[in-house]
Design an enzyme around this catalytic site. Structure first.
Site, mmCIF file in Angstrom:
data_model
loop_
_atom_site.group_PDB
_atom_site.id
_atom_site.type_symbol
_atom_site.label_atom_id
_atom_site.label_comp_id
_atom_site.label_asym_id
_atom_site.label_seq_id
_atom_site.Cartn_x
_atom_site.Cartn_y
_atom_site.Cartn_z
ATOM 1 N N LYS B 79 0.846 -1.199 0.000
ATOM 2 C CA LYS B 79 0.000 0.000 0.000
ATOM 3 C C LYS B 79 0.884 1.253 0.000
ATOM 4 O O LYS B 79 1.925 1.278 0.666
ATOM 5 C CB LYS B 79 -0.905 -0.036 1.240
ATOM 6 N N SER B 159 -10.060 2.213 2.637
ATOM 7 C CA SER B 159 -9.072 2.891 1.838
ATOM 8 C C SER B 159 -8.094 1.979 1.100
ATOM 9 O O SER B 159 -7.502 2.409 0.115
ATOM 10 C CB SER B 159 -8.271 3.846 2.717
ATOM 11 N N SER B 183 -10.560 -0.036 6.897
ATOM 12 C CA SER B 183 -9.880 0.068 5.595
ATOM 13 C C SER B 183 -9.193 -1.189 5.094
ATOM 14 O O SER B 183 -8.734 -1.217 3.953
ATOM 15 C CB SER B 183 -8.851 1.202 5.633
#
Lengths: 95, 496
Positions: B79, B159, B183
């Site tokens: 990420k 997210s 998330s």
């Protein structure tokens, strides 16, 4: 609690985010929607409840007070938008 | 076992690597080719193929040497929130454009130390603020799943949307995610993969770009419960660089996966039965309950009375912490600085830089946080929210004290929605996505989303299991039993 345009302007300034004058009414209205949602918290009886500071009670670790890093100014400055002579450069701060 | 190398699980790849049946270079090349062909998903936003192949060659040498940990040679996506040395790390924000960290986050350092391979950086919501990956400076990540033959582009959730999309589309074997209000778990549920948020403090936050420090926790997003167990083992552990990281031994999570949950007590919280919840979600929850009961668990109804107040408390605490964490983006030390006009001073520099660099949702949350922390409102908003947070945690403490081992809930209130569908909704509508997950962050507990079924349009739906603090091993074992009973094996049809 209702946020007016003047409050929205003040909050934007406190947050150091430029918001154009014309965008303030929409911003104030978004704040009001979110704060309206948050207002529900007033229904909860919190008498005698301590505000949570740490989700897992643990004692912060201590370490010896000694230098563990440093001596790498070029690494520190490598991502700066404006670095000169080993310093971060910014617009004039003091009149 | 058939299928392309990029479709393997971590466990399968590990076993083949150790047997000499495949090399890490071959696995890595298969993933790089899959990424190359998946531009339409917009999952990978920074590509690091050369670094990946170099790591893969090193991993192969290590495997031949015979001392390879489980993650050795496994190609991962990372990420964009994780600082990776020399590789762009910008939290999907324009304010960090061009930022190349001089250091490595603890999580990626540990993963690379275990021999894992980084394929590149993954799309996400800007500063992890969002539930649909629509606030990213890179544009939307896209869900590989579609509603039947309907070509409408769906959100992979957020997210960690890029992580979810990449794992579901077999662009990597697994990915790192972070979870502040849901998330990891919400996107995992939206794409039919498994995502684990560990106990707060289990995984070091050092080098992960901060959103809300008392809530943020990194975790694995993978194709199976076993893979989450393997990857968590490599990510977890005490780190002196993070003062909230727990100095506790890391158990062998994989060894805990027996699938035997006889006698375990599973709580079903009545407050999670929400008005307007789709029937399919309700039905899936009931099926999950039956599956765990069939496996020998004892199902009990429980009450978590302050559940309703979790989202409002979160939307005070998270923006408050964000406003403070994001104060560092000032155009001085790294990232974007606005072009200044003649006579502009330092205040104009700050204000213009932050207006240009932060997207709308980030600006909104920073300002809300500034407001709730400002003089005169601190007690009414921030301290009240922290008191309510204490009550939310107490609800869980009481359930666990009464003998509950894990709590079963839906992972999300719906299946994945269309990109752009929420554009006209007010921000609060988007926040409701996290209604089942956010309590877990507020209470610092471990939670896992497991794919368990599909809705009538064929989209994946997930169930969430919430565990006792520090008992990820037991939680993973319950999830393993649920995974086995649910038998979710569907994959999205390739259209990209």
């Amino acid at each position: 609690m209702s946020i007016d345009i003047e409050t929205a302007r003040r909050v934007a300034h406190l947050a150091r985010i430029r918001v154009e004058e014309g965008d303030l009414p929409a911003l104030a209205s978004e704040f009001n929607a979110i704060l309206g949602f948050i207002e529900q918290l007033n229904e909860v009886d919190v008498d005698g409840v301590e505000p949570m500071t740490s989700v897992t009670p643990m004692r912060l670790k201590r370490r010896d007070d000694e230098v563990t890093a440093g001596g790498t100014p070029e690494k520190i400055l490598s991502n700066a938008p404006d670095a000169r002579e080993g310093f971060f450069a910014v617009p004039k701060v003091v009149e | 076992m058939t299928g392309a190398l990029n479709e393997l699980t971590i466990a399968e790849a590990r076993d083949r690597l150790r047997a000499g049946a495949v090399t890490s270079v071959e696995l890595t090349e298969a993933c790089l080719a899959a990424i190359e062909g998946a531009g339409a998903l917009n999952a990978f936003v920074h590509h690091t193929p050369e670094q990946a192949l170099e790591q893969a060659r090193a991993a192969d040498a290590r495997i031949v040497g015979g001392e390879a940990p489980s993650m050795c040679g496994i190609p991962l996506g990372i990420k964009d929130l994780f600082c990776t040395e020399g590789v762009p790390s910008q939290a999907a924000s324009n304010i960090l454009k061009g930022f190349r960290p001089e250091y490595e986050s603890t999580v990626t350092r540990q993963l690379f130390g275990a021999g894992a391979v980084m394929l590149g950086k993954l799309n996400m919501d800007e500063f992890a603020m969002g539930s649909s990956n629509e606030t990213s400076c890179y544009g939307n990540a896209v869900n590989p799943w579609r509603r039947g033959n309907d070509a409408t582009a769906l959100t992979p959730g957020g997210s960690s949307g890029g992580s979810a999309s990449a794992v579901a589309a077999d662009l990597c074997l697994a990915a790192t995610g972070t979870d502040t209000g849901g998330s990891i778990r919400q996107p995992a549920a939206f794409v039919g993969i498994t995502g684990l948020k560990p106990t707060y403090g289990r995984v070091s936050r050092w080098g992960i770009i901060a959103f809300a420090s008392s809530l943020d926790q990194a975790g694995p997003m993978a194709k199976s419960v076993r893979d989450c167990a393997i990857m968590l083992g490599a990510m977890a552990g005490h780190d002196p660089m993070d003062s909230t990281s727990a100095d506790l031994p890391v158990p062998d999570f994989e060894a805990a996966l027996t699938g035997d949950i006889r006698g375990k007590v599973i709580g079903i919280p009545k407050e999670y039965r929400m008005e307007g919840m789709p029937e399919e979600v309700e039905a899936l929850w009931a099926e999950g309950r039956a599956m765990l009961a069939d496996a020998g668990a004892k199902i009990v109804d429980i009450s978590l009375p302050h559940t309703k107040y979790a989202l409002p408390a979160y939307y005070v605490i998270a923006p408050a912490e964000a406003s403070s964490n994001l104060a560092r983006y000032d155009g001085v030390r790294y990232g974007h600085r606005a072009t200044l006009a003649q006579g502009d001073g330092i205040t104009e520099m700050y204000e213009k830089t932050r207006a240009e660099g932060f997207g709308a949702e980030v600006q909104r949350r920073v300002m809300i946080g500034t407001y709730v922390l400002s003089a005169g409102f601190y007690d009414a908003y921030y301290n009240r929210a922290r008191r309510v947070r204490a009550l939310i945690k107490r609800d869980f403490d009481e359930a666990f004290a009464a003998g509950v081992d894990a709590i079963l809930t839906p992972a999300t209130p719906s299946a994945a929605f269309g990109l752009g569908e929420m554009a006209d909704a007010d921000p609060v509508q988007m926040y409701l996505n996290d209604v089942f997950t956010v309590t877990v962050n507020l209470a610092g507990l471990p939670g896992i989303a497991v794919p368990a079924g599909r809705d009538r349009e064929g989209l994946p739906l997930g169930l969430q299991l919430i565990g006792r603090p520090w008992e990820e091993a037991d939680l993973l074992n319950t999830a393993y039993a649920l995974e086995g009973a649910a038998g979710f094996v569907s994959k999205p049809g390739k259209w990209w």
